[in-house]
Design an enzyme around this catalytic site. Structure first.
Site, mmCIF file in Angstrom:
data_model
loop_
_atom_site.group_PDB
_atom_site.id
_atom_site.type_symbol
_atom_site.label_atom_id
_atom_site.label_comp_id
_atom_site.label_asym_id
_atom_site.label_seq_id
_atom_site.Cartn_x
_atom_site.Cartn_y
_atom_site.Cartn_z
ATOM 1 N N ARG A 62 1.241 -1.108 -0.012
ATOM 2 C CA ARG A 62 -0.148 0.125 -0.321
ATOM 3 C C ARG A 62 0.980 1.545 -0.438
ATOM 4 N NH1 ARG A 62 -3.731 2.621 4.042
ATOM 5 N NH2 ARG A 62 -5.317 4.045 3.007
ATOM 6 N N HIS A 79 0.506 3.849 -2.454
ATOM 7 C CA HIS A 79 -0.047 5.506 -1.926
ATOM 8 C C HIS A 79 1.655 6.619 -2.499
ATOM 9 C CE1 HIS A 79 -3.465 5.153 0.787
ATOM 10 N NE2 HIS A 79 -3.518 4.846 -0.408
ATOM 11 N N ASP A 80 2.645 6.341 -2.753
ATOM 12 C CA ASP A 80 3.874 6.982 -3.373
ATOM 13 C C ASP A 80 4.156 6.480 -4.912
ATOM 14 O OD1 ASP A 80 6.234 7.895 -3.539
ATOM 15 O OD2 ASP A 80 7.430 5.895 -3.968
ATOM 16 N N GLY A 122 4.520 10.387 -8.892
ATOM 17 C CA GLY A 122 5.255 9.141 -9.246
ATOM 18 C C GLY A 122 6.020 8.499 -8.227
ATOM 19 N N ASP A 140 8.431 7.904 -6.665
ATOM 20 C CA ASP A 140 9.450 8.884 -5.966
ATOM 21 C C ASP A 140 10.121 9.360 -4.654
ATOM 22 O OD1 ASP A 140 7.120 10.605 -5.348
ATOM 23 O OD2 ASP A 140 8.414 11.970 -6.333
ATOM 24 N N SER A 190 7.956 9.586 -2.126
ATOM 25 C CA SER A 190 7.763 10.714 -1.988
ATOM 26 C C SER A 190 6.724 10.649 0.094
ATOM 27 C CB SER A 190 7.144 12.119 -2.214
ATOM 28 O OG SER A 190 5.796 11.451 -3.159
ATOM 29 N N ASN A 194 -4.104 9.372 3.901
ATOM 30 C CA ASN A 194 -3.420 8.501 4.910
ATOM 31 C C ASN A 194 -2.572 8.893 6.297
ATOM 32 O OD1 ASN A 194 -1.556 7.859 2.187
ATOM 33 N ND2 ASN A 194 0.077 9.804 2.345
ATOM 34 N N PRO A 220 -7.459 7.666 -4.510
ATOM 35 C CA PRO A 220 -8.774 7.577 -4.562
ATOM 36 C C PRO A 220 -9.269 7.173 -3.421
ATOM 37 C CG PRO A 220 -7.439 5.479 -4.856
ATOM 38 C CD PRO A 220 -6.514 6.537 -4.896
ATOM 39 N N HIS A 234 -6.758 -5.813 -2.747
ATOM 40 C CA HIS A 234 -7.387 -6.113 -1.748
ATOM 41 C C HIS A 234 -7.681 -7.723 -1.089
ATOM 42 C CE1 HIS A 234 -8.580 -1.513 -1.031
ATOM 43 N NE2 HIS A 234 -8.015 -2.141 -1.077
ATOM 44 N N THR A 235 -7.129 -8.339 -1.195
ATOM 45 C CA THR A 235 -7.174 -9.619 -1.091
ATOM 46 C C THR A 235 -6.260 -10.067 0.542
ATOM 47 O OG1 THR A 235 -6.743 -11.836 -1.652
ATOM 48 C CG2 THR A 235 -4.915 -10.310 -2.067
ATOM 49 N N ASP A 252 -10.213 -9.416 3.438
ATOM 50 C CA ASP A 252 -10.218 -10.304 3.117
ATOM 51 C C ASP A 252 -10.849 -11.593 3.707
ATOM 52 O OD1 ASP A 252 -11.211 -12.695 1.742
ATOM 53 O OD2 ASP A 252 -8.975 -13.426 1.195
ATOM 54 N N THR A 299 -9.416 -16.104 3.379
ATOM 55 C CA THR A 299 -7.999 -16.247 3.614
ATOM 56 C C THR A 299 -7.689 -14.717 4.015
ATOM 57 O OG1 THR A 299 -7.991 -15.884 0.778
ATOM 58 C CG2 THR A 299 -7.969 -17.497 2.408
HETATM 59 C C1 HEM Z 1 -9.333 1.413 -5.884
HETATM 60 C C2 HEM Z 1 -8.582 2.112 -5.452
HETATM 61 C C3 HEM Z 1 -8.931 2.401 -3.856
HETATM 62 C C4 HEM Z 1 -8.933 2.127 -2.526
HETATM 63 C C5 HEM Z 1 -10.656 2.882 -2.405
HETATM 64 C C6 HEM Z 1 -8.041 1.851 -1.345
HETATM 65 C C7 HEM Z 1 -8.670 2.160 -0.762
HETATM 66 C C8 HEM Z 1 -8.303 1.499 1.015
HETATM 67 C C9 HEM Z 1 -8.634 1.629 2.374
HETATM 68 C C10 HEM Z 1 -10.068 2.983 2.406
HETATM 69 C C11 HEM Z 1 -8.111 1.249 2.980
HETATM 70 C C12 HEM Z 1 -8.250 0.828 4.378
HETATM 71 C C13 HEM Z 1 -6.643 2.067 5.511
HETATM 72 C C14 HEM Z 1 -7.125 1.890 6.606
HETATM 73 O O1 HEM Z 1 -8.413 1.313 7.067
HETATM 74 O O2 HEM Z 1 -6.516 2.630 7.114
HETATM 75 C C15 HEM Z 1 -7.386 0.562 1.491
HETATM 76 C C16 HEM Z 1 -6.437 -0.752 2.337
HETATM 77 C C17 HEM Z 1 -5.239 -1.396 1.823
HETATM 78 N N1 HEM Z 1 -4.978 -1.072 0.309
HETATM 79 FE FE1 HEM Z 1 -6.508 -0.081 -0.764
HETATM 80 N N2 HEM Z 1 -7.887 0.609 -2.180
HETATM 81 C C18 HEM Z 1 -7.484 0.965 -3.440
HETATM 82 C C19 HEM Z 1 -6.407 0.360 -3.972
HETATM 83 C C20 HEM Z 1 -5.415 -0.015 -4.248
HETATM 84 C C21 HEM Z 1 -4.406 -0.448 -4.696
HETATM 85 C C22 HEM Z 1 -3.603 0.076 -6.054
HETATM 86 C C23 HEM Z 1 -3.546 -1.693 -3.976
HETATM 87 C C24 HEM Z 1 -1.941 -2.185 -4.145
HETATM 88 C C25 HEM Z 1 -1.975 -2.403 -5.380
HETATM 89 C C26 HEM Z 1 -4.386 -1.050 -2.516
HETATM 90 C C27 HEM Z 1 -3.913 -1.896 -1.255
HETATM 91 C C28 HEM Z 1 -4.425 -2.106 -0.007
HETATM 92 C C29 HEM Z 1 -3.762 -3.287 1.200
HETATM 93 C C30 HEM Z 1 -2.429 -4.570 1.305
HETATM 94 C C31 HEM Z 1 -4.384 -2.672 2.433
HETATM 95 C C32 HEM Z 1 -4.233 -2.881 3.621
HETATM 96 C C33 HEM Z 1 -3.385 -2.216 4.086
HETATM 97 C C34 HEM Z 1 -3.053 -2.758 5.828
HETATM 98 O O3 HEM Z 1 -3.278 -3.931 6.201
HETATM 99 O O4 HEM Z 1 -2.715 -2.349 6.178
HETATM 100 N N3 HEM Z 1 -5.194 -0.793 -2.401
HETATM 101 N N4 HEM Z 1 -7.459 0.674 1.083
#
Ligand code: HEM
Ligand SMILES: *[C@@H]1O[C@H](CO)[C@@H](O)[C@H](O)[C@H]1NC(C)=O
Ligand SMILES: *[C@@H]1O[C@H](CO)[C@@H](O)[C@H](O)[C@H]1NC(C)=O
Ligand SMILES: *[C@@H]1O[C@H](CO)[C@@H](O)[C@H](O)[C@H]1NC(C)=O
Ligand SMILES: *[C@@H]1O[C@H](CO)[C@@H](O)[C@H](O)[C@H]1NC(C)=O
Ligand SMILES: *[C@@H]1O[C@H](CO)[C@@H](O)[C@H](O)[C@H]1NC(C)=O
Ligand SMILES: *[C@@H]1O[C@H](CO)[C@@H](O)[C@H](O)[C@H]1NC(C)=O
Ligand SMILES: *[C@@H]1O[C@H](CO)[C@@H](O)[C@H](O)[C@H]1NC(C)=O
Ligand SMILES: *[C@@H]1O[C@H](CO)[C@@H](O)[C@H](O)[C@H]1NC(C)=O
Length: 336
Positions: free
Chosen positions: A60, A64-65, A70, A72, A74, A92, A161, A191-192, A243, A246
């Site tokens: 993640r 977010h970087d 880009g 980088d 940051s 963040n 997003p 988000h798996t 998820d 799993t």
């Molecule tokens: C499509 C738009 C996306 C939205 C709206 C989104 C939103 C979120 C939100 C709201 C969380 C929970 C954060 C929290 O409760 O502190 C989250 C967690 C996470 N996101 Fe996304 N996300 C998106 C795309 C992505 C992408 C592109 C990736 C990586 C390729 C990603 C990887 C993750 C991971 C792995 C977590 C869990 C992080 C942890 O357990 O610390 N997400 N995301």
């Protein structure tokens, strides 16, 4: 200026210009830090012993970087006289985590090959290691990014997003970075694994989008479970698995969950539940064929990792991921 001096200036100019347009490649550290992937993987394996969530948190950070000016590094910069940290921006704040592990990786990298491996590349390598250690695909990570000397606090709020802004807006944010709808679905598959805090989905349980009712695209049995974890006026910082089936494995179950209306975030479920959206067929494809999900995910990670890298002589190789070099806040010689 003599013509030979002019020639030298030209050669230097052209080579600098050429370098700054350089493409990333997978052998960038082959001579300068050949073991870097193993080093990163080792630190993550160690961290996973006490924190099964850390791989998810690290990928993640890369996301977010990359989405803010880009890939980088940051996002990693802390506040300083010249920096307003991206860590404080809405998407963040009190949410991104894993910076201590990034620092441990950086220390190990510096000990093996001082001044060579960028913090931006560390996030890319850590993403691949985290996915493959969780049972997902492995791939050759493209490398050669350098680290920014700036951060973009406002950009972090503008470009990242939000789970509740709707599929149309999220698709537009990906498209602005040349990422397709397929990239959006594949990358959402991250988000798996990992966790989300109650405040990121609670309105779906009680008062969705101001309707006074729960989200109808959320499975009612799952909703009952989530209501126990996240009471209406309870602590928004409590976490639950993204998820449910799993939680710590990287697999295609994220997509099977969506068919049962068991996507945790609004942005997850919309990929499947939005009538007529091009994402629906892609979800079904990835749900039926994990190998197609994995292949797309790898390609989409490469696409995301290619967003506006600093290469050649642009940027720098930070010695501390939290600070730009020479910021004057180095305290290593403190006598206390
Ligand atoms: C499509 C738009 C996306 C939205 C709206 C989104 C939103 C979120 C939100 C709201 C969380 C929970 C954060 C929290 O409760 O502190 C989250 C967690 C996470 N996101 Fe996304 N996300 C998106 C795309 C992505 C992408 C592109 C990736 C990586 C390729 C990603 C990887 C993750 C991971 C792995 C977590 C869990 C992080 C942890 O357990 O610390 N997400 N995301
Ligand atoms: C990888 O990129 C670097 C920097 O652009 C370059 O010096 C190196 O030759 C490239 N390696 C390959 C195999 O293309
Ligand atoms: C890379 O790691 C291997 C195995 O741990 C070790 O034998 C080798 O010396 C290391 N190479 C370098 C350049 O550090
Ligand atoms: C960073 O600086 C801003 C003001 O420039 C301040 O509002 C914020 O609280 C600081 N964040 C941290 C983590 O110190
Ligand atoms: C979608 O974006 C538009 C403008 O970019 C904005 O006005 C609107 O509020 C956003 N929708 C949601 C649900 O956040
Ligand atoms: C997206 O592609 C366009 C056209 O090729 C290019 O001008 C733009 O810089 C790209 N944007 C990013 C963030 O890579
Ligand atoms: C939320 O409400 C707005 C305005 O009532 C509506 O336009 C929008 O489609 C709703 N979003 C969802 C996901 O139901
Ligand atoms: C809310 O939960 C978080 C995480 O479990 C915890 O750190 C925090 O202290 C709790 N806050 C309150 C007010 O109970
Ligand atoms: C809700 O979830 C349960 C358990 O996973 C599942 O059996 C059921 O089919 C789901 N309901 C809907 C409407 O998808």
């Amino acid at each position: 200026m003599s013509s030979s001096n002019l020639l030298i200036v030209l050669v230097i100019f052209i080579s600098l210009f050429g370098m700054s347009n350089a493409q990333l490649n997978s052998t960038f550290y082959a001579n300068t830090c050949p073991n870097i992937s193993r080093i990163v993987r080792g630190v993550i394996q160690e961290a996973l012993q006490s924190d099964p969530r850390i791989g998810a948190s690290l990928i993640r950070l890369h996301f977010h970087d990359c989405f803010v000016d880009g890939c980088d590094g940051s996002l990693l910069l802390d506040n300083s006289s010249s920096i307003r940290t991206e860590k404080d921006a809405g998407p963040n704040l009190a949410s991104v985590r894993g910076f201590d592990v990034v620092d441990n990786i950086k220390t190990a990298a510096e000990n093996a090959c001082r001044g060579v491996v960028s913090c931006a590349d560390i996030l890319a390598i850590a993403s691949e290691a985290s996915v493959s250690l969780a049972g997902g695909p492995s791939w050759n990570v493209l490398l050669g990014r350098r680290d920014s000397r700036t951060a973009n606090f406002a950009g972090a709020s503008r470009f990242l997003p939000s789970a509740s802004e709707g599929l149309t807006n999220i698709t537009a944010k990906f498209a602005a970075l040349n990422l397709s709808v397929t990239d959006l679905v594949a990358l959402s598959g991250a988000h798996t694994f990992g966790r989300a805090q109650c405040f990121t989905f609670r309105d779906r349980l009680y008062n969705f989008n101001g309707t006074g009712n729960p989200d109808r695209t959320l499975n009612s049995s799952y909703r009952a479970i989530l209501r126990q974890i996240c009471p209406q006026n309870g602590n928004g910082s409590i976490v639950t698995n993204l998820d449910l089936s799993t939680p710590d494995r990287f697999d295609s179950n994220y997509f099977s969950n969506l068919r049962r209306k068991e996507g945790l975030l609004q942005s997850d479920q919309e990929l499947f539940s939005t009538n007529g959206a091009p994402t629906v067929a892609i979800v079904n494809n990835f749900r039926r064929h994990q190998s197609r999900f994995f292949a797309s995910f790898v390609q989409s990670m490469i696409n995301m990792g290619n967003i506006s890298p600093l290469t050649g002589s642009r940027g720098e190789i930070r010695s501390d991921c939290k600070r730009v070099n020479g910021a004057g806040n180095w305290v290593g010689w403190s006598s206390s």
